[in-house]
Motif scaffolding. Structure first.
Motif, mmCIF file in Angstrom:
data_model
loop_
_atom_site.group_PDB
_atom_site.id
_atom_site.type_symbol
_atom_site.label_atom_id
_atom_site.label_comp_id
_atom_site.label_asym_id
_atom_site.label_seq_id
_atom_site.Cartn_x
_atom_site.Cartn_y
_atom_site.Cartn_z
ATOM 1 N N HIS A 32 0.959 -1.141 0.013
ATOM 2 C CA HIS A 32 0.096 0.145 0.146
ATOM 3 C C HIS A 32 0.829 1.215 0.169
ATOM 4 C CE1 HIS A 32 -3.838 2.067 1.400
ATOM 5 N NE2 HIS A 32 -2.677 3.089 1.995
ATOM 6 N N GLU A 33 1.776 1.263 0.889
ATOM 7 C CA GLU A 33 2.839 2.435 1.193
ATOM 8 C C GLU A 33 3.696 2.466 -0.257
ATOM 9 O OE1 GLU A 33 1.912 4.785 3.088
ATOM 10 O OE2 GLU A 33 0.412 3.536 4.171
ATOM 11 N N GLY A 34 3.977 1.458 -0.726
ATOM 12 C CA GLY A 34 4.760 1.508 -1.758
ATOM 13 C C GLY A 34 4.151 1.922 -2.855
ATOM 14 N N GLY A 35 2.931 1.869 -3.010
ATOM 15 C CA GLY A 35 2.082 2.219 -3.979
ATOM 16 C C GLY A 35 1.901 3.698 -4.186
ATOM 17 N N HIS A 36 1.602 4.390 -2.765
ATOM 18 C CA HIS A 36 1.668 5.833 -2.932
ATOM 19 C C HIS A 36 3.019 6.313 -3.200
ATOM 20 C CE1 HIS A 36 -2.043 6.034 -0.847
ATOM 21 N NE2 HIS A 36 -1.794 5.478 0.301
ATOM 22 N N ILE A 65 8.787 7.026 4.349
ATOM 23 C CA ILE A 65 7.721 6.128 4.644
ATOM 24 C C ILE A 65 7.678 5.451 5.863
ATOM 25 C CG2 ILE A 65 6.391 3.939 3.839
ATOM 26 C CD1 ILE A 65 7.734 4.392 1.135
ATOM 27 N N ARG A 66 6.741 5.383 6.566
ATOM 28 C CA ARG A 66 6.764 4.932 8.085
ATOM 29 C C ARG A 66 5.661 3.698 8.187
ATOM 30 N NH1 ARG A 66 8.973 7.756 12.183
ATOM 31 N NH2 ARG A 66 10.176 9.612 11.666
ATOM 32 N N LEU A 67 6.209 2.633 8.422
ATOM 33 C CA LEU A 67 5.199 1.501 8.798
ATOM 34 C C LEU A 67 5.072 1.324 10.246
ATOM 35 C CD1 LEU A 67 6.780 -0.953 6.195
ATOM 36 C CD2 LEU A 67 5.063 0.760 5.852
ATOM 37 N N HIS A 68 4.077 1.041 10.866
ATOM 38 C CA HIS A 68 3.711 0.989 12.171
ATOM 39 C C HIS A 68 3.052 -0.344 12.680
ATOM 40 C CE1 HIS A 68 2.846 5.277 11.491
ATOM 41 N NE2 HIS A 68 3.963 5.454 11.870
ATOM 42 N N GLY A 77 0.152 2.737 8.127
ATOM 43 C CA GLY A 77 1.431 3.513 7.494
ATOM 44 C C GLY A 77 1.111 4.720 7.146
ATOM 45 N N VAL A 78 2.167 5.416 6.773
ATOM 46 C CA VAL A 78 2.193 6.976 6.031
ATOM 47 C C VAL A 78 3.450 7.013 5.184
ATOM 48 C CG1 VAL A 78 3.395 7.856 8.134
ATOM 49 C CG2 VAL A 78 1.748 9.213 6.540
ATOM 50 N N THR A 79 2.945 7.597 4.125
ATOM 51 C CA THR A 79 3.904 8.062 3.157
ATOM 52 C C THR A 79 3.804 9.426 2.839
ATOM 53 O OG1 THR A 79 3.754 5.734 1.943
ATOM 54 C CG2 THR A 79 4.792 7.778 0.620
#
Length: 236
Positions: free
Chosen positions: A53-57, A71-74, A79-81
């Motif tokens: 998902h975040e890789g797509g963003h 990018i941060r994964l929790h 996650g947040v990009t």
């Protein structure tokens, strides 16, 4: 994999491999579906969905000319990009819209490699994508999540026989196809339970004027269509 030099490794990566028996394809689909539907396995496996998902963003942000900050994964599988650029416009819309459809589209890409009998190539392309994403991770849990996923894929591609690689590749592809659908339902449930202006659907609503619920439906229709098409191809 028995190659010892870099040239031999790449030669082995792009060789074709025999597809597994049909019962393995069906069994891998059943296991992947269980991993999505059963709460315990899903809680762990959902980290892979968050990575995609975040890789797509991140990928769409770069392609649309935005400056990617990180990018941060929790640990709660959120996650947040973060990217910089115009706060509106087609680039921003595409960047925000990419997240929920990327796992399904990555699954479709993996499926095309499987249909071409490029099983090892699928595994190593996954490793390379994870390595590239690792350069953008900005927190410890994110690093652990990406490294652990990449290490698992590497160990299977390097130390296991062709039959195990094939079963894992099909399992991985089925999982992404199935797993693309569930987060869309979770998104809508969360919007009803705890409305937030920060969800992808609500950000898109502000950017486009199309209601957030309509964007949830778009995500769902795309991912269900990809699952149906991919499942049909895999079970032919």
């Amino acid at each position: 994999m028995e190659a010892t030099t870099l040239a031999e490794v790449w030669q082995d990566v792009f060789l074709t491999q025999s597809p597994p028996p049909q019962w393995v394809v069906i069994a891998s689909a059943a296991v992947a579906l269980a991993a999505v539907l059963v709460r315990g396995p899903w809680r762990i496996a959902r980290n892979v969905v968050t990575i995609a998902h975040e890789g797509g963003h991140a990928l769409v942000a770069l392609l649309s000319g935005r400056q990617l900050t990180g990018i941060r994964l929790h640990s709660d599988t959120s996650g947040v990009t973060v990217s910089r650029g115009r706060p509106e416009g087609i680039g921003m819309v595409l960047t925000v819209a990419a997240g929920y459809v990327t796992p399904s589209l990555v699954g479709l890409g993996g499926l095309l490699l499987l249909l071409a009998d490029r099983i090892t190539a699928l595994l190593w392309i996954s490793i390379l994508l994870l390595a590239a994403m690792l350069l953008l991770i900005r927190n410890v849990y994110g690093v652990i999540s990406v490294v652990a996923t990449g290490a698992l894929v590497f160990l299977i591609s390097w130390f296991t026989p062709e039959e195990v690689q094939g079963a894992f590749a099909y399992l991985f592809t089925w999982f992404l196809l199935f797993a693309g659908v569930r987060p869309v339902f979770e998104l809508q449930a969360q919007r009803r339970r705890q409305p937030s202006p920060h969800s992808d659907a609500d950000q898109l609503a502000r950017l486009t004027g199309l209601p957030g619920t309509a964007w949830v439906m778009v995500f769902g229709l795309v991912n269900v269509a990809v699952l149906a098409f991919g499942g049909w191809l895999l079970l032919l």
